[in-house]
Design an enzyme around this catalytic site. Structure first.
Site, short mmCIF file in Angstrom:
data_model
loop_
_atom_site.label_atom_id
_atom_site.label_comp_id
_atom_site.label_asym_id
_atom_site.label_seq_id
_atom_site.Cartn_x
_atom_site.Cartn_y
_atom_site.Cartn_z
N ASN A 65 -37.18 -0.92 97.98
CA ASN A 65 -38.48 -0.78 98.09
C ASN A 65 -39.11 -1.35 99.57
O ASN A 65 -40.39 -1.11 99.72
CB ASN A 65 -39.37 -1.36 96.96
CG ASN A 65 -39.10 -3.00 96.72
OD1 ASN A 65 -38.45 -3.61 97.51
ND2 ASN A 65 -39.78 -3.30 95.93
N LYS A 66 -38.14 -1.92 100.24
CA LYS A 66 -38.76 -2.54 101.35
C LYS A 66 -38.87 -1.64 102.65
O LYS A 66 -38.68 -0.28 102.65
CB LYS A 66 -37.53 -3.71 101.76
CG LYS A 66 -37.39 -4.86 100.85
CD LYS A 66 -38.64 -5.45 100.54
CE LYS A 66 -38.72 -6.82 99.83
NZ LYS A 66 -38.18 -6.13 98.32
#
Length: 373
Positions: A188-189
């Site tokens: 999710n970065k």
């Protein structure tokens, strides 16, 4: 109706030549040309010279603590408002976390509470060995002040920039201020390699020590010789292929995250009881996640359920570590401001792949909800 996700990975899948090259060269382990290229790209971007790639941001924090020499009974001061990964490596080593509360502008570690904690722990005869501030949701902490306090008391700073790749202050990039810096490439970065992290240090020998522990602590010998406990924290060349591809659009990814924040701010800030994570004037946040504050916990819960019914994913603001069951008996210095952030905060869809229509659908749903509150 499609689900609008909180922070979905964004990939370019039209070019698989680099993966084919790595496979043909049988570079699928922790040695390979793409590992070196990814390290070089990150090092140049952050203007740092000593950077190692490891299996996660969590393992990178663990390696930093090992490099410092943290031992059972030592104390490590950690920001309370963060994900458990910032604090858990302290416990891996039998050390004791001491949690510090947040200040109102950035929602990150309050330097005043930090210094209060250091003085009080020392007066109690405790051995404070490290400080772990976090750049929450990509918002730069008051890192210059925190590093200065660390230097004043001779305590190394491990800067958790897992959510802050691309964020900076007038003095430099997040992750490059502390004695150590930590990055994450989780799914999710800003940039994802499917998993993985990085450790930044100011000392080449310290990085070599971290790499030693990360590869099972193999002593120099023609056979497998082990005199120290090691770990399997390697980062593979295949992960690096994805990292190199992602890095080509890092500025675009950051700009699209910031576009999401700006959209929400423009559409929702007129509602008098909605507020945002502000930050310090002059600092640049990658706006990894956009969070808003509402009047109370019941309103947050009602909005979350309303958005779920409209197929819009949200998350609570992190639950502070000092009120987590695992860490509830640890020392804490603060005023519980971060507890109110947890109770009143909600994270909105912020991924770099979101379309304008998806952002508008989300903000309009929030406006519709607010008209009936």
């Amino acid at each position: 109706m499609d689900l609008i996700k909180l922070s979905e990975p964004e990939f370019q899948v039209d070019n698989l030549a680099a993966f084919q090259c790595a496979l043909l060269n049988k570079e699928v382990g922790y040695v390979g040309t793409y590992i070196e290229e990814f390290k070089s790209l990150l090092g140049d971007y952050l203007n740092v010279g000593n950077l190692g790639l490891f299996s996660s941001g969590t393992s990178s924090i663990h390696l930093a603590l090992l490099a410092i020499g943290i031992e059972p009974g030592d104390e490590v001061i950690c920001q309370s408002l963060t994900f458990a990964a910032s604090a858990n490596p302290i416990s891996y080593l039998g050390a004791n976390p001491v949690f510090v509360g947040s200040e109102t502008s950035t929602w990150n570690m309050d330097p005043d509470f930090l210094e209060e904690a250091i003085i009080d722990r020392k007066n109690k005869g405790k051995r404070v060995r490290a400080i772990i501030p976090v750049h929450l949701y990509g918002m730069p902490a008051r890192i210059k002040e925190i590093v200065a306090i660390g230097e004043k008391y001779g305590i190394p700073v491990i800067e958790d920039a897992a959510e802050a790749l691309g964020s900076f202050t007038a003095e430099g990039m997040c992750g490059a201020f502390g004695d150590f810096g930590i990055l994450s490439f989780n799914a999710n970065k800003i940039i994802t390699t499917g998993g993985g992290g990085a450790l930044i240090t100011k000392d080449k020998l310290v990085l070599e020590k971290a790499c030693f522990f990360a590869l099972q602590a193999k002593d120099p010998a023609p056979h497998y010789e082990h005199s120290r406990l090691g770990y399997n924290y390697a980062f593979s060349n295949l992960n690096s292929v994805l990292g190199v591809q992602q890095f080509g659009d890092i500025e675009g990814k950051i700009n699209r995250r910031r576009r999401a924040f700006n959209h929400y701010f423009e559409r929702l800030s007129a509602i008098e009881y909605i507020s945002f994570q502000k930050g310090i004037i002059g600092d640049f946040s990658n706006r990894w996640l956009t969070s808003i504050l509402l009047p109370d916990a019941s309103t947050v819960n009602e909005l979350k359920q309303y958005l779920e019914r409209n197929h819009i994913e949200t998350r609570p603001v992190w639950k502070p570590m000092h009120i987590q069951p695992l860490y509830k008996n640890c020392a804490y210095y603060g005023d519980d401001f971060e507890v109110s952030l947890f109770e009143k905060g909600i994270c909105l869809p912020s991924g770099s792949g979101l379309t304008i229509d998806q952002l508008e659908r989300t903000s309009q749903a929030i406006l519709d909800f607010c008209r009936h509150v």
